[in-house]
Design an enzyme around this catalytic site. Structure first.
Site, PDB file in Angstrom:
ATOM      1  N   GLY A   1      -4.865 -12.929   1.661  1.00  0.00           N
ATOM      2  CA  GLY A   1      -5.874 -13.718   0.948  1.00  0.00           C
ATOM      3  C   GLY A   1      -7.280 -13.235   1.265  1.00  0.00           C
TER       4      GLY A   1
ATOM      5  N   SER B   1      -1.314  -7.358   2.400  1.00  0.00           N
ATOM      6  CA  SER B   1      -2.616  -7.600   1.775  1.00  0.00           C
ATOM      7  C   SER B   1      -3.681  -7.775   2.867  1.00  0.00           C
ATOM      8  CB  SER B   1      -2.513  -8.815   0.845  1.00  0.00           C
ATOM      9  OG  SER B   1      -3.595  -8.877  -0.044  1.00  0.00           O
ATOM     10  N   TYR B   2      -4.474  -8.856   2.824  1.00  0.00           N
ATOM     11  CA  TYR B   2      -5.489  -9.048   3.861  1.00  0.00           C
ATOM     12  C   TYR B   2      -4.866  -9.239   5.240  1.00  0.00           C
ATOM     13  CZ  TYR B   2      -9.944 -10.289   5.970  1.00  0.00           C
ATOM     14  OH  TYR B   2     -11.062 -10.286   6.761  1.00  0.00           O
TER      15      TYR B   2
ATOM     16  N   ASP C   1       1.299  -0.779  -7.226  1.00  0.00           N
ATOM     17  CA  ASP C   1       0.282  -1.790  -6.932  1.00  0.00           C
ATOM     18  C   ASP C   1      -1.093  -1.204  -7.183  1.00  0.00           C
ATOM     19  OD1 ASP C   1      -1.227  -3.944  -5.892  1.00  0.00           O
ATOM     20  OD2 ASP C   1      -1.231  -3.006  -3.911  1.00  0.00           O
TER      21      ASP C   1
ATOM     22  N   HIS D   1       2.331  -5.243  -5.470  1.00  0.00           N
ATOM     23  CA  HIS D   1       1.566  -5.653  -4.286  1.00  0.00           C
ATOM     24  C   HIS D   1       2.452  -6.360  -3.266  1.00  0.00           C
ATOM     25  CE1 HIS D   1      -2.174  -6.352  -2.189  1.00  0.00           C
ATOM     26  NE2 HIS D   1      -1.961  -7.650  -2.144  1.00  0.00           N
TER      27      HIS D   1
END
Length: 510
Positions: free
Chosen positions: A136, A232-233, A428, A481
């Site tokens: 996020g 991701s983050y 992605d 992703h």
């Protein structure tokens, strides 16, 4: 339009297109990439420079926890046992599952929610413990990781019925899903100002406090081989937490240390400069932007400064404006070849579902399921009756620090003997494989095994390169992703090889 407003308009358009195609006009972020794009936009605003890695003094201070953050855990495990989840397949399941809260700051009333599934089979004690974190920042590891990616269940289109994931990661590990930071999913704080003061550093400290308390609640896992994984983050979350664990272990002796063996990161945010540069190169390599646009971006845009140098480079603004035109059409940048969701409604009766064919509307099914009162009761969640519904990604988590790189942390982890795998779905477009390769190349590590293909049950699974020092970079063919959503079988093969300390399987020659 001014130079600065032009560049802001470009990223605003991209962000809105992400939101619109995923939620048909919803104003809040729904997926990791929505929040990540906003985070990248915020990081490009002019600001005081943020050191890439906390200095020695502040990092060591972060491991000297207040004793009030540790609390007795006796008897709490039994109360966290989940008898059954509403809508789970008939006939029961072959593993135990738990859910509940661990307080990480008693003074502010900050508590993190977890969902834990033991490994399948008669002897889960023989398998390691793996902690999963979504990104996020502010996106749910329960909603995404557990119910859309690598957990034992997926949610059907009626938003009430579950079906089994035959490629769940608890086939090879005991998997712990943590909703972090507070304000994400069911995790909360009684001090509302905590939500606007989240940071990489505090999230890592809270996660370590969570782990130490959770292992008191589940003492059989204290000396178990332990892995941290995320996407991701969570490239930031995983490395920051792993570093905290290593620093904690330097001050502890067995059995009080955590037996960290390795970390896995998927499509991970690693280094702002190369993440951004690689994204546009990937778009060009996949014919999403023009030759003129990429030539202008490469010539005029300096990704190593927060505002892209836009105040001094009209050429950069012009090039980004050309790239902007590409994203006016609906496009799922999480998987550039995937279909998009056309309806946010759940169905009266569940549609036929398959783990091998990811439904692009799954976000809506999961959100409906996790807002059912009977589901929350079964999970032992939402005990404080939050004033907002469960959301896949929080719109209230504010972020104080965004270090531009975690590459120095990767180097430090390798010096501690921690094995690392960075994997990337090859379709992605948010943090594409191009970005990941550029970032890893910044480490200038000697190559142990050059690029070669790997196999998943006789099919091409992707490609990998192994570096000296214990780092592997792998691609997953046909994955977006969230790699375990799009290619769950290949993701499980990847994980199994990593946990076993084995090379990825090589294709069998005819």
């Amino acid at each position: 339009m001014t130079k600065r407003s032009n560049i802001s308009f470009f990223f605003l358009v991209v962000t809105l297109l992400f939101l619109l195609h995923g939620s048909h006009g919803s104003r809040r972020p729904r997926r990791q990439g929505h929040v990540l794009i906003k985070s990248l936009l915020d990081s490009r605003k002019p600001r005081m420079p943020v050191p890439p890695v906390a200095d020695e003094k502040s990092t060591l201070a972060a491991t000297a926890f207040d004793p009030s953050k540790f609390s007795p855990q006796d008897g709490l495990k039994k109360g966290d046992r989940i008898k059954a989840l509403p809508g789970q397949p008939a006939g029961g399941v072959d593993f135990r599952q738990y859910g509940g809260y661990v307080t990480v700051d008693g003074k502010s009333g900050r508590a993190l929610f977890y969902y834990f599934v033991e490994a399948v089979g008669p002897n889960p004690a023989s398998k390691p413990l793996l902690l999963w974190l979504n990104g996020g920042p502010g996106c749910s590891s329960l909603g995404f990781g557990a119910l859309e990616e690598l957990g034992p269940f997926r949610v059907m289109s009626d938003g009430r019925t579950l079906f089994r994931n035959p490629y769940a990661w608890n086939a090879v590990a005991n998997v712990l899903f943590l909703e972090s930071p507070a304000g994400t999913g069911y995790s909360y704080s009684n001090t509302t100002s905590d939500y606007s003061r989240c940071s990489d550093a505090r999230s890592a400290e809270d996660a370590l406090v969570f782990l130490l308390n959770w292992m008191e609640r589940f003492p059989e896992y204290k000396r178990r081989d332990f892995y941290i994984a995320g996407e991701s983050y969570a490239g930031h979350f995983v490395t920051q937490l792993a570093r905290c664990v290593c620093r904690h272990n330097l001050q502890q002796q067995p059995p009080n240390n955590i037996n960290l063996k390795g970390v896995l990161m998927g499509n991970a945010v690693l280094n702002a400069d190369t993440d951004n540069r690689g994204m546009y190169d990937y778009y060009w390599n996949h014919a999403l932007i023009s030759d003129d646009a990429i030539a202008g971006i490469r010539k005029f845009c300096n990704f190593s400064v927060p505002d892209l140098g836009s105040s001094e480079s009209p050429g950069c603004n012009d090039a980004l404006g050309q790239a902007d035109e590409t994203f006016r059409d609906p496009l799922d940048l999480y998987d550039i070849y995937a279909p998009i969701c056309h309806s946010e409604r759940v169905t009266a009766l569940p549609k036929t579902a398959s783990v091998d064919d990811f439904d692009p509307c799954t976000d809506y099914y999961v959100e409906a399921y996790l807002n059912l009162a009977e589901v929350q009761a079964a999970l032992h969640a939402n005990v404080t009756k939050l004033h907002y519904p469960w959301q896949g990604c929080s719109d209230q988590v504010g972020w104080d620090d965004k270090p531009r790189t975690v590459l120095p942390l990767i180097r430090e982890l390798m010096q501690h003997g921690i094995r690392i795998m960075v994997y990337s779905g090859d379709v992605d477009g948010v943090i594409p494989v191009t970005s990941t390769r550029y970032s890893i190349n910044m480490l200038k590590l000697p190559v142990k095994t050059p690029w070669q293909s790997w196999s998943c049950r006789g099919e091409l699974g992707g490609y990998s390169i192994v570096y000296q020092g214990g780092l592997t970079l792998a691609t997953v063919r046909g994955a977006g992703h969230e790699v375990p959503s799009y290619q769950p079988r290949r993701a499980l093969v990847l994980l199994t090889s990593f946990l076993n300390g084995e090379p990825l399987p090589r294709p069998v020659k005819a």
